[in-house]
Design an enzyme around this catalytic site. Structure first.
Site, PDB file in Angstrom:
ATOM      1  N   ASP A   1       0.862  -1.178   0.000  1.00 46.48           N
ATOM      2  CA  ASP A   1       0.000   0.000   0.000  1.00 46.48           C
ATOM      3  C   ASP A   1       0.900   1.229   0.000  1.00 46.48           C
ATOM      4  O   ASP A   1       2.115   1.130   0.172  1.00 46.48           O
ATOM      5  CB  ASP A   1      -0.988  -0.020   1.164  1.00 46.48           C
ATOM      6  CG  ASP A   1      -0.337   0.098   2.521  1.00 46.48           C
ATOM      7  OD1 ASP A   1       0.838   0.469   2.594  1.00 46.48           O
ATOM      8  OD2 ASP A   1      -1.018  -0.183   3.526  1.00 46.48           O
TER       9      ASP A   1
ATOM     10  N   ASP B   1      -7.824  -7.481   1.892  1.00 50.46           N
ATOM     11  CA  ASP B   1      -6.815  -7.614   2.946  1.00 50.46           C
ATOM     12  C   ASP B   1      -7.400  -7.063   4.230  1.00 50.46           C
ATOM     13  O   ASP B   1      -8.312  -6.236   4.214  1.00 50.46           O
ATOM     14  CB  ASP B   1      -5.541  -6.827   2.605  1.00 50.46           C
ATOM     15  CG  ASP B   1      -5.690  -5.339   2.903  1.00 50.46           C
ATOM     16  OD1 ASP B   1      -5.154  -4.877   3.928  1.00 50.46           O
ATOM     17  OD2 ASP B   1      -6.394  -4.636   2.137  1.00 50.46           O
TER      18      ASP B   1
END
Length: 376
Positions: free
Chosen positions: A92, A271
């Site tokens: 990320d 996730d």
């Protein structure tokens, strides 16, 4: 990166697909264990690969930038070489972490200034710098730098924030295109749809993101305090627009039921820290519901943790033994629970995929939602 859409459910938007990266293939829908610092907490590499059967894991740009730092990662040859995980990885952008530091960060057009949560040192993230950091980390999938507004943001703030996220996305794409991967394999960039809980902003963002024609797309800014039904509504709004021939990643979500609802609405990738975080706090997710392993009801229960469970620990240990470990504050308790929960999440998305291919996902999902919501 290549994405092949293999099957669609006739009664919903659920999909089964195949993502091909330089480090291997990923069967979707998929759950990605969170390895914030290059490690999935409490889980050995061989357990992650052989017992949990993780096809892809996450790393966090903000945390890896602060430690071990870019010099260490680059000398190691990237995160794959550093932690030994030779399957696909996603990083990320660190945006969520930076913006969660609301008391020690300053936001402006150029980027975000923040202080380290470790030592208070000052740092500055721009879209360009984040792309450079993610090149050094070397994940197969890189996320664009965005602002993640709080779930209760008013419309004016959400609109202003969205404009900034879109301008930053253009800068991310420019920097991504003018740089090369460092370790001899290709990386992909995923933009992030924002817009808080406002349908018109979500549509505007989905259209903007789709127009960039990146390898995949993400939905961010959900599960941050908004009502669950509003989250589902925003997923539907966005997935009406995002292209069907690209994978769709719902960031930071969620419970097993959240995941099934997301799959039904056309999401491919998920996730969440919940399997490991809740596991460390004695909560186990099972096919028949949720177990609190500190409860006295398990004290004399010498049956396996889960007789037909998804991991080896489910039959190696009993409920009574695991309860004992938690009450004794043994570290093994947290490890067993983390492995169990992660394996269960991977089993769940694998079963969803199987039922999508079989054509009976909707029927199976309705039954599973009831079971998964039960407190045992």
């Amino acid at each position: 990166m290549k994405f092949e859409l293999q099957h669609t459910d006739p009664r919903s938007q659920a999909r089964a697909g195949l993502i091909t990266t330089a480090h291997g293939q990923i069967e979707t829908p998929i759950f990605m264990p969170v390895g914030t610092l290059g490690s999935v907490k409490g889980v050995h590499l061989y357990e992650l690969k052989d017992d949990i059967e993780a096809q892809i894991i996450l790393g966090n740009t903000y945390h890896l930038y602060l430690r071990p730092g870019l010099e260490v990662l680059e000398r190691a040859g990237g995160l794959h070489k550093f932690n030994g995980f030779d399957r696909p990885m996603l990083t990320d952008s660190g945006g969520f972490q930076v913006f969660s530091l609301s008391g020690i960060r300053k936001l402006r057009e150029e980027g975000a200034e923040f202080r380290s949560h470790i030592d208070g040192s000052k740092h500055f993230f721009t879209p360009e710098k984040v792309m450079d950091i993610e090149r050094v980390i070397g994940a197969d999938i890189m996320m664009a730098f965005d602002e993640c507004p709080p779930g209760n943001s008013d419309y004016a703030y959400a609109k202003k924030s969205l404009g900034l996220t879109h301008r930053w996305l253009d800068r991310c794409i420019t920097r991504f295109n003018e740089t090369e991967p460092k370790y001899g394999y290709q990386q992909s960039l995923f933009p992030i749809v924002q817009g808080c809980v406002y349908p018109d902003l979500r549509r505007q963002s989905a259209e903007f993101v789709a127009s960039k024609e990146c390898d995949g797309n993400a939905i961010g800014g959900l599960a941050v305090g908004e009502p669950t039904e509003k989250m589902y509504e925003m997923i539907e709004v966005v997935n009406e627009i995002l292209p069907t021939d690209k994978p769709r990643y719902l960031m930071g979500v969620g419970t097993p039921v959240n995941i099934l609802e997301g799959i039904e609405r056309g999401v491919d990738m998920f996730d969440c820290v919940m399997p490991t975080r809740n596991g460390r706090n004695a909560m186990l997710f099972t096919k028949d519901g949720i177990m609190n392993m500190r409860n006295k009801k398990w004290e004399m229960d010498f049956s396996p943790i889960e007789a037909d469970g998804a991991s080896r620990v489910d039959t190696l240990y009993t409920k009574a033994y695991l309860r004992h470990l938690f009450h004794a504050q043994e570290l093994l308790a947290m490890q067993i629970a983390s492995i169990h929960n992660l394996a269960f999440y991977l089993w769940l998305v694998g079963e969803a995929r199987r039922h999508i291919i079989a054509g009976d996902f909707s029927t199976w999902k309705a039954t599973m939602v009831k079971r998964l919501s039960t407190r045992l």
